[in-house]
Design an enzyme around this catalytic site. Structure first.
Site, mmCIF file in Angstrom:
data_model
loop_
_atom_site.group_PDB
_atom_site.id
_atom_site.type_symbol
_atom_site.label_atom_id
_atom_site.label_comp_id
_atom_site.label_asym_id
_atom_site.label_seq_id
_atom_site.Cartn_x
_atom_site.Cartn_y
_atom_site.Cartn_z
ATOM 1 N N LYS A 50 0.808 -1.212 0.000
ATOM 2 C CA LYS A 50 0.000 0.000 0.000
ATOM 3 C C LYS A 50 0.848 1.272 0.000
ATOM 4 O O LYS A 50 0.311 2.373 -0.135
ATOM 5 C CB LYS A 50 -0.938 -0.006 1.195
ATOM 6 C CG LYS A 50 -1.953 -1.141 1.107
ATOM 7 C CD LYS A 50 -3.027 -1.013 2.148
ATOM 8 C CE LYS A 50 -4.104 -2.057 1.980
ATOM 9 N NZ LYS A 50 -3.682 -3.375 2.518
HETATM 10 C C1 PLP Z 1 -4.495 -4.432 2.057
HETATM 11 C C2 PLP Z 1 -3.777 -5.691 1.919
HETATM 12 C C3 PLP Z 1 -4.267 -6.718 1.104
HETATM 13 C C4 PLP Z 1 -5.582 -6.607 0.383
HETATM 14 O O1 PLP Z 1 -5.605 -5.616 -0.612
HETATM 15 P P1 PLP Z 1 -7.005 -5.061 -1.142
HETATM 16 O O2 PLP Z 1 -6.656 -4.039 -2.156
HETATM 17 O O3 PLP Z 1 -7.698 -4.462 0.060
HETATM 18 O O4 PLP Z 1 -7.763 -6.216 -1.665
HETATM 19 C C5 PLP Z 1 -3.504 -7.858 0.959
HETATM 20 N N1 PLP Z 1 -2.336 -8.011 1.610
HETATM 21 C C6 PLP Z 1 -1.847 -7.062 2.423
HETATM 22 C C7 PLP Z 1 -0.572 -7.306 3.133
HETATM 23 C C8 PLP Z 1 -2.548 -5.873 2.595
HETATM 24 O O5 PLP Z 1 -2.043 -4.946 3.399
#
Ligand code: PLP
Length: 377
Positions: A50
């Site tokens: 993210k």
């Molecule tokens: C947020 C997150 C996900 C999921 O991603 P989305 O876009 O919400 O589906 C998967 N793995 C990790 C480590 C995350 O932080």
């Protein structure tokens, strides 16, 4: 890739600057097994995939706000990793206050330290509840006139598309790095709120020749059940070891359906979805380590399992799964399985031996509202 969505809001030259700054770390791809690659998205400052979305959004906001004295409140709900990435991306950005809601006791200790130890313009709020409660409260703030009269609020969750539009780049990187001419590519995405996979499906829609996507989930399986039955019926959130994906009612799934004109059969031509439990997740972390010496984190492990499931019926593909978090963030779980200490990456060396910082604790929307109304930045 992204310019067509920005229009003339940001001149091309400035947009290029924002993107260069956003993507200033590595995105390696590793071969794990025959036809299976791990695409590592965890080399950013908070070791979460993210980081890209959070950094892009923070820089866009700073750009739009460059000549203004106005203050913004960025509100974000986190199931674990969004918080750290957003806190890091927005840390000390002028005129932006960040409020992070996270479910008490349901994120890893490193994730909690990443959110609570910065201070400055970052305020952590512990919620007695699950992620879906945090997300519901955040959404309520945006339609609450009393709050909107005094604060300019925006979201840094994937309900804000500025957060996941730049994630389209990942899919282009995979296509470029795999560089396979003869086999079709399938990408497996560990999915929680379905922002990342929505970015993948949008990349396909604008012309990227990757047609096959797997949304791999933990026991929070509203989407795989929907693809099987045609009935979308979220149940309550289940706590798992892949906690960043403990989302029962993923926000971005309506957007995915809309991309396919709500035609389930059309969607099922591009999207597969499977769910795995904690036992299967742990077994895959063990077996991949034994076979390949590769250390999966619990989220990447679910992505890996999704590819394996898909390959049972389709064998002419080259597959990549997204490794969405560094395994160190879940060392309590992972080290027990592989019987080895995971080396601490430099991004965490300062934080790992600190204590959790101070937080505000709330139980319901009224308490959040009172806090926001009583705060005058
Ligand atoms: C947020 C997150 C996900 C999921 O991603 P989305 O876009 O919400 O589906 C998967 N793995 C990790 C480590 C995350 O932080």
């Amino acid at each position: 890739v992204i310019y067509q969505f920005i229009g003339n809001c940001i001149p091309k030259k400035d947009l290029m600057g924002i993107i260069e700054d956003t993507l200033n770390f590595d995105f390696p791809i590793n071969k794990i097994e025959k036809n299976i690659f791990s695409f590592e998205l965890f080399h950013g400052p908070s070791l979460a995939f993210k980081d890209v979305g959070a950094r892009f959004m923070a820089r866009c906001l700073a750009y739009f706000n460059r000549n203004s004295k106005e203050k913004f409140t960025v509100l974000v709900a986190t199931s674990g990793d969004t918080g750290g990435a957003v806190a890091n991306g927005f840390y000390k950005i002028k005129n932006v206050n960040v409020i992070i809601l996270y479910p008490k006791g349901k994120i890893s200790s490193i994730q909690e330290k990443q959110i609570t130890n910065l201070g400055e313009n970052i305020t952590p709020i512990e919620v007695n509840g699950v992620f879906d409660d945090c997300q519901r409260m955040v959404k309520n703030v945006f339609i609450d006139d009393e709050i909107n009269k005094i604060h300019k609020v925006t979201s840094a969750n994937s309900i804000n598309i500025a957060r996941w539009l730049p994630q389209m780049f990942y899919y282009f990187f995979i296509y470029k790095k795999l560089n396979y001419k003869n086999s079709p590519i399938v990408v497996s995405v560990p999915s929680g709120n379905f922002g990342n996979i929505c970015a993948g499906l949008l990349a396909n829609k604008i012309g990227l020749p990757i047609d096959t996507y797997i949304a791999s989930t933990n026991l929070n399986d509203s989407v795989p059940r929907f693809l099987n039955s045609g009935i979308y019926k979220p149940i309550s959130t289940i706590k798992t070891i892949s906690n960043a994906m403990d989302v029962a009612d993923p926000s971005n799934f309506v957007r995915i359906q809309k991309l396919y004109n709500n035609d389930l059969n059309k969607l099922k031509m591009n999207l597969f979805s499977y769910s795995f439990n904690d036992y299967e997740t742990k077994e895959s972390i063990k077996s991949v380590y034994i076979k390949s010496k590769y250390i999966l984190d619990p989220h990447g492990a679910i992505g890996y399992l999704g590819l394996k499931e898909f390959f049972k019926r389709n064998n002419n593909f080259i597959g990549a799964f997204m490794e969405t978090a560094h395994p160190i963030k879940f060392h309590e779980t992972v080290e027990k399985l592989i019987h080895k200490k995971i080396p601490v990456p430099s991004q965490l060396s300062d934080i790992i031996n600190t204590k959790k910082g101070d937080t505000i604790n709330i139980s319901n929307y009224d308490e959040l509202k009172n806090y926001l109304l009583g705060t005058n930045y």
